[in-house]
Design a protein around this motif. Structure first.
Motif, PDB file in Angstrom:
ATOM      1  N   ALA A  17      46.444  46.085  36.794  1.00 16.06           N
ATOM      2  CA  ALA A  17      46.614  45.920  38.242  1.00 16.06           C
ATOM      3  C   ALA A  17      45.954  47.070  39.005  1.00 16.06           C
ATOM      4  O   ALA A  17      45.244  46.845  39.985  1.00 16.06           O
ATOM      5  CB  ALA A  17      48.099  45.831  38.592  1.00 16.06           C
ATOM      6  N   ILE A  18      46.151  48.308  38.550  1.00 11.60           N
ATOM      7  CA  ILE A  18      45.561  49.466  39.220  1.00 11.60           C
ATOM      8  C   ILE A  18      44.035  49.415  39.113  1.00 11.60           C
ATOM      9  O   ILE A  18      43.319  49.725  40.071  1.00 11.60           O
ATOM     10  CB  ILE A  18      46.107  50.787  38.625  1.00 11.60           C
ATOM     11  CG1 ILE A  18      47.610  50.880  38.871  1.00 11.60           C
ATOM     12  CG2 ILE A  18      45.390  51.996  39.211  1.00 11.60           C
ATOM     13  CD1 ILE A  18      48.004  50.798  40.323  1.00 11.60           C
ATOM     14  N   GLY A  19      43.523  48.979  37.965  1.00 14.50           N
ATOM     15  CA  GLY A  19      42.084  48.842  37.803  1.00 14.50           C
ATOM     16  C   GLY A  19      41.498  47.804  38.747  1.00 14.50           C
ATOM     17  O   GLY A  19      40.460  48.028  39.368  1.00 14.50           O
ATOM     18  N   LEU A  20      42.174  46.664  38.876  1.00 15.43           N
ATOM     19  CA  LEU A  20      41.696  45.616  39.781  1.00 15.43           C
ATOM     20  C   LEU A  20      41.772  46.064  41.232  1.00 15.43           C
ATOM     21  O   LEU A  20      40.863  45.791  42.029  1.00 15.43           O
ATOM     22  CB  LEU A  20      42.507  44.339  39.582  1.00 15.43           C
ATOM     23  CG  LEU A  20      42.250  43.599  38.273  1.00 15.43           C
ATOM     24  CD1 LEU A  20      43.227  42.442  38.120  1.00 15.43           C
ATOM     25  CD2 LEU A  20      40.811  43.119  38.200  1.00 15.43           C
ATOM     26  N   ILE A  21      42.847  46.775  41.578  1.00 12.33           N
ATOM     27  CA  ILE A  21      42.978  47.294  42.945  1.00 12.33           C
ATOM     28  C   ILE A  21      41.843  48.267  43.236  1.00 12.33           C
ATOM     29  O   ILE A  21      41.235  48.241  44.305  1.00 12.33           O
ATOM     30  CB  ILE A  21      44.352  47.973  43.138  1.00 12.33           C
ATOM     31  CG1 ILE A  21      45.455  46.914  43.147  1.00 12.33           C
ATOM     32  CG2 ILE A  21      44.387  48.798  44.419  1.00 12.33           C
ATOM     33  CD1 ILE A  21      46.858  47.488  43.038  1.00 12.33           C
TER      34      ILE A  21
END
Length: 54
Positions: A38-42
């Motif tokens: 999720a943090i990578g996609l954000i």
């Protein structure tokens, strides 16, 4: 009287992940993996500047 609350997406995801780890420790690997994805996609899509206005 209108109250504006500004929530950033990353701290909300972090808080949710922390609570889930406390409630269900056996899911730690899955929660950490989901959090990192999720943090990578954000970061890739620039969602770090996304704010929720409640």
């Amino acid at each position: 009287m209108l109250m504006n609350i500004h929530l950033s997406l990353v701290p909300v995801v972090s808080l949710l992940a922390g609570v889930l780890i406390l409630v269900m420790p056996k899911l730690l690997n899955y929660i950490v993996a989901f959090y990192l994805i999720a943090i990578g996609l954000i970061g890739l899509f620039g969602g770090g500047h996304f704010h929720l206005h409640l």
